[in-house]
Design an enzyme around this catalytic site. Structure first.
Site, PDB file in Angstrom:
ATOM      1  N   ASP A  58       9.822   6.375  18.734  1.00 40.69           N
ATOM      2  CA  ASP A  58       9.506   6.741  17.542  1.00 40.69           C
ATOM      3  C   ASP A  58      10.619   7.418  16.607  1.00 40.69           C
ATOM      4  N   PHE A  80      15.272   0.344   9.726  1.00 41.22           N
ATOM      5  CA  PHE A  80      14.106  -0.399   9.030  1.00 41.22           C
ATOM      6  C   PHE A  80      12.624   0.312   9.292  1.00 41.22           C
ATOM      7  N   ALA A  82       9.320   1.846   9.381  1.00 36.81           N
ATOM      8  CA  ALA A  82       8.374   2.140   8.235  1.00 36.81           C
ATOM      9  C   ALA A  82       7.159   1.756   8.634  1.00 36.81           C
ATOM     10  N   THR A 133      13.340  -0.419  -0.663  1.00 36.85           N
ATOM     11  CA  THR A 133      12.366  -1.345  -1.407  1.00 36.85           C
ATOM     12  C   THR A 133      12.465  -1.149  -3.043  1.00 36.85           C
ATOM     13  N   ASP A 134      12.495  -2.232  -3.624  1.00 33.69           N
ATOM     14  CA  ASP A 134      12.437  -2.342  -5.122  1.00 33.69           C
ATOM     15  C   ASP A 134      11.076  -1.369  -5.772  1.00 33.69           C
ATOM     16  N   GLU A 135       9.990  -1.221  -4.961  1.00 36.36           N
ATOM     17  CA  GLU A 135       8.850  -0.585  -5.477  1.00 36.36           C
ATOM     18  C   GLU A 135       9.033   0.764  -5.917  1.00 36.36           C
ATOM     19  N   TYR A 159       2.674   4.150  -0.434  1.00 42.51           N
ATOM     20  CA  TYR A 159       3.897   3.512   0.380  1.00 42.51           C
ATOM     21  C   TYR A 159       4.985   3.734  -0.496  1.00 42.51           C
ATOM     22  N   LYS A 163       8.536   5.847   0.453  1.00 45.15           N
ATOM     23  CA  LYS A 163       9.915   5.175   0.663  1.00 45.15           C
ATOM     24  C   LYS A 163      10.930   5.968  -0.342  1.00 45.15           C
ATOM     25  N   LEU A 199       1.025 -11.206   1.414  1.00 48.00           N
ATOM     26  CA  LEU A 199       0.665 -12.396   0.871  1.00 48.00           C
ATOM     27  C   LEU A 199       0.677 -13.840   1.341  1.00 48.00           C
ATOM     28  N   ASN A 258       1.835 -14.487  -8.698  1.00 49.17           N
ATOM     29  CA  ASN A 258       1.236 -14.422  -7.373  1.00 49.17           C
ATOM     30  C   ASN A 258       0.310 -15.882  -7.251  1.00 49.17           C
ATOM     31  N   ARG A 291      -6.172  -4.678  -6.421  1.00 47.76           N
ATOM     32  CA  ARG A 291      -5.442  -3.387  -5.785  1.00 47.76           C
ATOM     33  C   ARG A 291      -5.425  -2.167  -6.700  1.00 47.76           C
ATOM     34  N   PRO A 292      -5.946  -1.096  -6.111  1.00 51.29           N
ATOM     35  CA  PRO A 292      -5.887  -0.149  -7.146  1.00 51.29           C
ATOM     36  C   PRO A 292      -4.290   0.219  -7.360  1.00 51.29           C
ATOM     37  N   GLY A 293      -4.207   0.547  -8.524  1.00 55.45           N
ATOM     38  CA  GLY A 293      -2.687   0.873  -9.164  1.00 55.45           C
ATOM     39  C   GLY A 293      -1.972  -0.010  -9.130  1.00 55.45           C
TER      40      GLY A 293
HETATM   41  P1  NAD Z   1       7.225  -4.232   9.070  1.00 58.46           P
HETATM   42  O1  NAD Z   1       5.854  -3.373   9.092  1.00 58.46           O
HETATM   43  O2  NAD Z   1       7.038  -5.733   9.657  1.00 58.46           O
HETATM   44  O3  NAD Z   1       7.849  -3.512  10.515  1.00 58.46           O
HETATM   45  C1  NAD Z   1       8.056  -2.243  10.796  1.00 58.46           C
HETATM   46  C2  NAD Z   1       8.378  -2.141  11.947  1.00 58.46           C
HETATM   47  O4  NAD Z   1       8.739  -0.597  12.114  1.00 58.46           O
HETATM   48  C3  NAD Z   1       7.516  -2.464  13.057  1.00 58.46           C
HETATM   49  O5  NAD Z   1       8.260  -3.115  14.178  1.00 58.46           O
HETATM   50  C4  NAD Z   1       6.991  -1.116  13.836  1.00 58.46           C
HETATM   51  O6  NAD Z   1       6.302  -1.098  14.957  1.00 58.46           O
HETATM   52  C5  NAD Z   1       8.027  -0.216  13.373  1.00 58.46           C
HETATM   53  N1  NAD Z   1       7.720   1.242  13.364  1.00 58.46           N
HETATM   54  C6  NAD Z   1       6.679   1.866  12.418  1.00 58.46           C
HETATM   55  N2  NAD Z   1       6.714   3.020  12.301  1.00 58.46           N
HETATM   56  C7  NAD Z   1       7.682   3.569  13.445  1.00 58.46           C
HETATM   57  C8  NAD Z   1       8.236   4.776  13.928  1.00 58.46           C
HETATM   58  N3  NAD Z   1       7.533   6.116  13.684  1.00 58.46           N
HETATM   59  N4  NAD Z   1       9.422   4.815  14.703  1.00 58.46           N
HETATM   60  C9  NAD Z   1       9.813   3.570  14.960  1.00 58.46           C
HETATM   61  N5  NAD Z   1       9.308   2.305  14.690  1.00 58.46           N
HETATM   62  C10 NAD Z   1       8.294   2.323  13.683  1.00 58.46           C
HETATM   63  O7  NAD Z   1       7.954  -3.958   7.924  1.00 58.46           O
HETATM   64  P2  NAD Z   1       9.032  -5.115   7.295  1.00 58.46           P
HETATM   65  O8  NAD Z   1       8.475  -5.710   6.224  1.00 58.46           O
HETATM   66  O9  NAD Z   1      10.000  -5.617   8.321  1.00 58.46           O
HETATM   67  O10 NAD Z   1       9.983  -3.870   6.590  1.00 58.46           O
HETATM   68  C11 NAD Z   1      11.160  -3.262   7.057  1.00 58.46           C
HETATM   69  C12 NAD Z   1      11.810  -2.270   6.278  1.00 58.46           C
HETATM   70  O11 NAD Z   1      12.288  -2.937   4.986  1.00 58.46           O
HETATM   71  C13 NAD Z   1      10.745  -1.153   5.656  1.00 58.46           C
HETATM   72  O12 NAD Z   1      11.400  -0.006   5.467  1.00 58.46           O
HETATM   73  C14 NAD Z   1      10.309  -1.844   4.262  1.00 58.46           C
HETATM   74  O13 NAD Z   1       9.963  -0.512   3.617  1.00 58.46           O
HETATM   75  C15 NAD Z   1      11.741  -2.358   3.685  1.00 58.46           C
HETATM   76  N6  NAD Z   1      11.479  -3.532   2.855  1.00 58.46           N
HETATM   77  C16 NAD Z   1      10.480  -4.416   3.045  1.00 58.46           C
HETATM   78  C17 NAD Z   1      10.427  -5.549   2.219  1.00 58.46           C
HETATM   79  C18 NAD Z   1       9.396  -6.526   2.633  1.00 58.46           C
HETATM   80  O14 NAD Z   1       9.355  -7.477   1.680  1.00 58.46           O
HETATM   81  N7  NAD Z   1       8.664  -6.902   3.614  1.00 58.46           N
HETATM   82  C19 NAD Z   1      11.045  -5.611   1.051  1.00 58.46           C
HETATM   83  C20 NAD Z   1      11.894  -4.515   0.898  1.00 58.46           C
HETATM   84  C21 NAD Z   1      12.200  -3.415   1.617  1.00 58.46           C
HETATM   85  O1  DAU Z   2       8.707  -5.222  -3.365  1.00 57.78           O
HETATM   86  C1  DAU Z   2       8.904  -4.923  -2.068  1.00 57.78           C
HETATM   87  C2  DAU Z   2       7.596  -5.019  -1.169  1.00 57.78           C
HETATM   88  O2  DAU Z   2       7.136  -6.122  -0.985  1.00 57.78           O
HETATM   89  C3  DAU Z   2       8.074  -4.218   0.174  1.00 57.78           C
HETATM   90  O3  DAU Z   2       8.701  -2.814  -0.132  1.00 57.78           O
HETATM   91  C4  DAU Z   2       6.742  -4.162   1.038  1.00 57.78           C
HETATM   92  O4  DAU Z   2       6.921  -3.524   2.192  1.00 57.78           O
HETATM   93  C5  DAU Z   2       5.981  -5.516   1.022  1.00 57.78           C
HETATM   94  O5  DAU Z   2       4.814  -5.467   1.902  1.00 57.78           O
HETATM   95  C6  DAU Z   2       5.778  -6.198  -0.309  1.00 57.78           C
HETATM   96  O6  DAU Z   2       4.922  -5.310  -1.099  1.00 57.78           O
HETATM   97  P1  DAU Z   2       3.698  -6.237  -2.038  1.00 57.78           P
HETATM   98  O7  DAU Z   2       2.766  -5.329  -2.159  1.00 57.78           O
HETATM   99  O8  DAU Z   2       4.374  -6.748  -2.998  1.00 57.78           O
HETATM  100  O9  DAU Z   2       3.485  -7.317  -0.860  1.00 57.78           O
HETATM  101  P2  DAU Z   2       1.983  -8.275  -0.714  1.00 57.78           P
HETATM  102  O10 DAU Z   2       2.550  -9.242   0.229  1.00 57.78           O
HETATM  103  O11 DAU Z   2       1.055  -7.123  -0.036  1.00 57.78           O
HETATM  104  O12 DAU Z   2       1.499  -8.513  -2.183  1.00 57.78           O
HETATM  105  C7  DAU Z   2       2.413  -9.275  -2.863  1.00 57.78           C
HETATM  106  C8  DAU Z   2       1.386  -9.650  -4.039  1.00 57.78           C
HETATM  107  O13 DAU Z   2       0.264 -10.372  -3.677  1.00 57.78           O
HETATM  108  C9  DAU Z   2       1.012  -8.032  -4.804  1.00 57.78           C
HETATM  109  O14 DAU Z   2       1.154  -8.408  -5.964  1.00 57.78           O
HETATM  110  C10 DAU Z   2      -0.400  -8.303  -4.145  1.00 57.78           C
HETATM  111  C11 DAU Z   2      -0.984  -9.733  -3.937  1.00 57.78           C
HETATM  112  N1  DAU Z   2      -1.869  -9.760  -2.857  1.00 57.78           N
HETATM  113  C12 DAU Z   2      -1.502  -9.603  -1.582  1.00 57.78           C
HETATM  114  C13 DAU Z   2      -2.418  -9.707  -0.858  1.00 57.78           C
HETATM  115  C14 DAU Z   2      -2.238  -9.324   0.633  1.00 57.78           C
HETATM  116  C15 DAU Z   2      -3.009 -10.584  -3.263  1.00 57.78           C
HETATM  117  O15 DAU Z   2      -3.266 -11.045  -4.445  1.00 57.78           O
HETATM  118  N2  DAU Z   2      -3.853 -11.061  -2.305  1.00 57.78           N
HETATM  119  C16 DAU Z   2      -3.702 -10.562  -1.135  1.00 57.78           C
HETATM  120  O16 DAU Z   2      -4.645 -10.679  -0.319  1.00 57.78           O
END
Ligand code: NAD
Ligand code: DAU
Length: 361
Positions: A58, A80, A82, A133-135, A159, A163, A199, A258, A291-293
């Site tokens: 962890d 990475f 999170a 993240t851009d969020e 979330y 971040k 998604l 989407n 999704r709320p918010g």
């Molecule tokens: P993910 O949820 O697929 O992977 C997260 C990993 O972190 C997992 O392997 C999990 O086991 C590990 N983890 C969780 N809690 C932990 C802890 N306390 N200690 C050690 N390991 C832990 O996430 P992802 O989509 O691969 O995202 C990776 C990073 O990139 C995150 O920080 C996320 O905020 C950021 N990010 C993601 C996206 C996206 O679209 N997925 C976009 C921009 C930034």
């Molecule tokens: O922008 C970067 C972020 O992108 C990362 O920081 C996050 O870790 C990553 O999960 C992602 O967040 P989003 O909330 O944008 O991703 P998600 O795939 O959950 O959703 C993408 C869009 O699709 C969002 O507007 C919500 C919508 N959605 C999502 C799901 C899961 C749906 O309409 N239906 C669904 O079932």
């Protein structure tokens, strides 16, 4: 030389480790807690490879981190790890606060102590790269310019707030203690090993299983999509040449609503794996409660990383999404194995009570 990566068994982290070791012999120490999102199967191709050392742990465990840093003496840490799914943060924010904020704090403390004890050459060369993240920038209207690095932080979900807090801690460790940090803020990723709660993989997997394709609200929310391997190349470039204390926005100029994403995936499946009854997959689209918010629009202005570091994505959305759909079709065993009991519980919590307002567009 050695790199310490956290969260390297997740979606982006595992792609990063695989790409890193495909292009370099530098050893990777991979620390991952293996939550529901972490999956060692993603790294199966590295079995027996001495360049990859996996440690289940962890980032909040400061003594584990301290001993790993002392033992392996990495020249950089890439964070990475999170909790990453917005919907999970809405249903239960606690883990997000724990890992994303407290965990990052503990990691920073361990890294600060390690870095402080290095000789001056090693101290100068050391980097802590925080993947964000851009969020954190909040939501844009249709006409707002894309997020640049100087945009105000306005996170809207537990979330993104967690971040944002971690980004602020990383920034503070640079300004206060001089820790050589870099931060990347990337847009939505997609590609291999993406957990099917998000998604794009959810749509691919549900479509093939004959299940509804849930679209939140009106489906007109906009996200900016980047193929995961392009995110990995951006992180490598920032690690190599980024200016200390700077943040870099990463994106591929691929804004899409989407609903368009869902239609694109359905059309690719119609072509590559048509339904047995000959009907189009888009018949499975189901509108569900929003999704709320829900943030309406994200868009990344990637000019800084392009101009200052010469980074560019290799994939267009068309090439990346085709590769992604093909990967899921070719890897049904991976999909089956991540759909554990825990995942099924999550699906029924998230979608079980959701009211379908319209079906079958
Ligand atoms: P993910 O949820 O697929 O992977 C997260 C990993 O972190 C997992 O392997 C999990 O086991 C590990 N983890 C969780 N809690 C932990 C802890 N306390 N200690 C050690 N390991 C832990 O996430 P992802 O989509 O691969 O995202 C990776 C990073 O990139 C995150 O920080 C996320 O905020 C950021 N990010 C993601 C996206 C996206 O679209 N997925 C976009 C921009 C930034
Ligand atoms: O922008 C970067 C972020 O992108 C990362 O920081 C996050 O870790 C990553 O999960 C992602 O967040 P989003 O909330 O944008 O991703 P998600 O795939 O959950 O959703 C993408 C869009 O699709 C969002 O507007 C919500 C919508 N959605 C999502 C799901 C899961 C749906 O309409 N239906 C669904 O079932």
């Amino acid at each position: 030389m050695t790199l310490l990566v956290t969260g390297g068994a997740g979606f982006i982290g595992s792609n990063f480790v695989l790409d890193w070791l495909a292009g370099s012999d530098e050893r990777v120490i991979n620390v991952d807690k293996l939550t529901y999102a972490g999956n060692l199967q993603n790294l199966a191709s590295l079995a027996g490879d001495a360049r990859h050392v996996f440690v289940q742990g962890d980032i909040g465990d400061a003594s584990l981190l301290a001993s790993l840093l002392a033992q392996h003496q990495p020249r950089a840490v890439v964070n990475f790890a999170a909790e990453s799914h917005v919907d999970r943060s809405i249903l239960g924010p606690g883990e997000f606060i724990q890992t994303n904020i407290v965990g990052t704090f503990n990691l920073l403390e361990a890294v600060r102590a390690y870095w402080g004890g290095r000789d001056s050459k090693a101290k100068t060369a050391f980097r802590f790269l925080h993947v964000s993240t851009d969020e954190v920038y909040g939501s844009l209207s249709k006409t707002d310019p894309a997020f640049s690095e100087t945009n105000r932080y306005e996170p809207n979900s537990p979330y993104s707030a967690s971040k944002a807090a971690s980004d602020h801690l990383v920034r503070a460790y640079h300004h206060t203690y001089g820790l050589p940090v870099l931060t990347t803020n990337c847009s939505n990723n997609y590609g291999p090993f993406h957990f099917p709660e998000k998604l794009i993989p959810l749509i691919i997997v549900n479509a093939q299983a004959g299940k509804p394709l849930p679209v939140y609200g009106d489906g007109q929310q906009i996200r900016d999509w980047l193929y995961v391997k392009d995110h990995c190349s951006a992180i490598r470039r920032v690690l190599e040449a980024g200016s200390l204390g700077e943040t870099y926005n990463v994106g591929g100029w691929n804004e899409k609503p989407n609903l368009e994403i869902v239609h694109t995936v359905c059309a690719l499946l119609d072509e590559l794996r048509p339904r047995a009854d000959g009907k189009p997959y888009k018949d499975q689209i189901t509108y569900v409660t929003d999704r709320p918010g829900h943030d309406r629009r994200y868009a990344i202005d990637a000019s800084k990383i392009e101009k200052e570091l010469g980074w560019k994505p290799a994939e267009t959305f068309d090439t990346g999404i085709r590769k992604t759909v093909q990967w899921y079709l070719e890897n049904p065993d991976w999909v089956a194995s991540v759909q554990s009991g825990g995942y099924r519980d999550w699906v029924s919590k998230q979608y079980g009570e959701a009211s379908a307002e319209t079906t079958h567009l």
